[in-house]
Design a protein around this motif. Structure first.
Motif, short mmCIF file in Angstrom:
data_model
loop_
_atom_site.label_atom_id
_atom_site.label_comp_id
_atom_site.label_asym_id
_atom_site.label_seq_id
_atom_site.Cartn_x
_atom_site.Cartn_y
_atom_site.Cartn_z
N PHE A 6 0.64 -1.25 0.02
CA PHE A 6 0.23 -0.10 0.47
C PHE A 6 0.99 0.97 0.19
N ILE A 7 1.66 1.24 1.38
CA ILE A 7 2.95 2.33 0.87
C ILE A 7 3.39 2.20 -0.44
N ASP A 8 4.22 1.46 -1.01
CA ASP A 8 4.72 1.43 -2.14
C ASP A 8 3.72 2.16 -3.78
N ARG A 9 2.19 1.61 -3.57
CA ARG A 9 1.64 2.45 -4.14
C ARG A 9 1.59 3.59 -4.29
N ILE A 10 1.71 4.29 -3.18
CA ILE A 10 0.93 6.43 -3.36
C ILE A 10 2.18 6.56 -2.02
N TYR A 11 3.25 6.23 -2.58
CA TYR A 11 4.67 6.81 -2.30
C TYR A 11 4.89 7.63 -3.09
N SER A 12 4.61 7.67 -4.25
CA SER A 12 4.53 8.47 -5.05
C SER A 12 3.68 9.47 -5.16
N LYS A 13 2.76 9.42 -5.43
CA LYS A 13 1.67 10.16 -4.98
C LYS A 13 1.90 11.50 -3.93
N PHE A 17 2.74 15.31 -4.47
CA PHE A 17 1.21 16.16 -3.24
C PHE A 17 3.07 17.00 -2.50
N PHE A 18 3.96 16.88 -1.63
CA PHE A 18 5.02 17.62 -1.51
C PHE A 18 5.70 18.88 -2.62
N THR A 19 5.65 18.18 -3.04
CA THR A 19 6.53 18.51 -4.14
C THR A 19 5.41 19.96 -5.03
N PHE A 62 10.46 28.01 5.61
CA PHE A 62 9.41 27.11 5.58
C PHE A 62 9.44 26.26 4.35
N PRO A 63 9.86 26.98 2.99
CA PRO A 63 9.91 25.92 1.84
C PRO A 63 11.44 25.33 1.94
N ILE A 64 12.45 26.08 2.18
CA ILE A 64 13.72 25.50 2.24
C ILE A 64 13.43 23.69 2.57
N VAL A 65 13.22 23.89 3.70
CA VAL A 65 12.90 23.15 4.37
C VAL A 65 12.55 21.78 3.99
N LEU A 66 10.57 22.10 3.41
CA LEU A 66 10.02 21.37 2.79
C LEU A 66 10.73 20.45 1.61
N MET A 67 11.82 21.24 0.95
CA MET A 67 12.05 21.24 -0.57
C MET A 67 13.29 20.15 -0.10
N ILE A 68 14.29 19.90 1.43
CA ILE A 68 15.17 19.03 1.48
C ILE A 68 14.35 17.97 2.61
N VAL A 69 13.11 17.77 2.77
CA VAL A 69 12.30 16.74 3.65
C VAL A 69 12.11 15.94 1.99
N THR A 70 11.76 16.88 1.31
CA THR A 70 11.12 16.00 0.73
C THR A 70 12.24 15.42 -0.36
N ALA A 71 13.24 15.97 -0.56
CA ALA A 71 14.35 14.76 -1.13
C ALA A 71 14.90 14.32 -0.59
N LEU A 72 15.42 14.46 1.18
CA LEU A 72 15.73 13.03 1.78
C LEU A 72 14.72 11.99 1.60
N MET A 73 13.11 12.21 1.91
CA MET A 73 12.44 11.14 1.53
C MET A 73 12.72 10.65 0.48
N SER A 74 13.13 11.01 -0.40
CA SER A 74 12.47 10.07 -1.91
C SER A 74 13.04 8.49 -1.37
#
Length: 80
Positions: A6-13, A17-19, A62-74
């Protein structure tokens, strides 16, 4: 096992969303940066009186932290 599928299916979505969420925050920050004075309140006390002041560039945190977290969660970062 089902949870991992389930997580693998929705991970890309979730990543899309966060991007996409980062883009409006960054655009609003750029707009506000041009409108704000050089020193802005960044912390308020319990009486709602500003207790700490900072530079107007703090609105980009906030936007920079959001970009960093999104990049680290790839997927590539998580798998390594």
């Amino acid at each position: 096992m089902k949870l991992l599928l389930f997580i693998d299916r929705i991970y890309s979505k979730i990543m899309i969303f966060f991007t996409l969420l980062t883009i409006p925050f960054f655009m609003v920050s750029v707009y506000l940066y041009m409108q704000l004075p050089n020193i802005i309140p960044v912390q308020w006390g319990i009486t709602l009186i500003p207790s700490n002041w900072g530079n107007k560039a703090n609105i980009f945190i906030f936007p920079i932290v959001l970009m960093i977290v999104t990049a680290l969660m790839s997927r590539k970062t998580i798998s390594s």
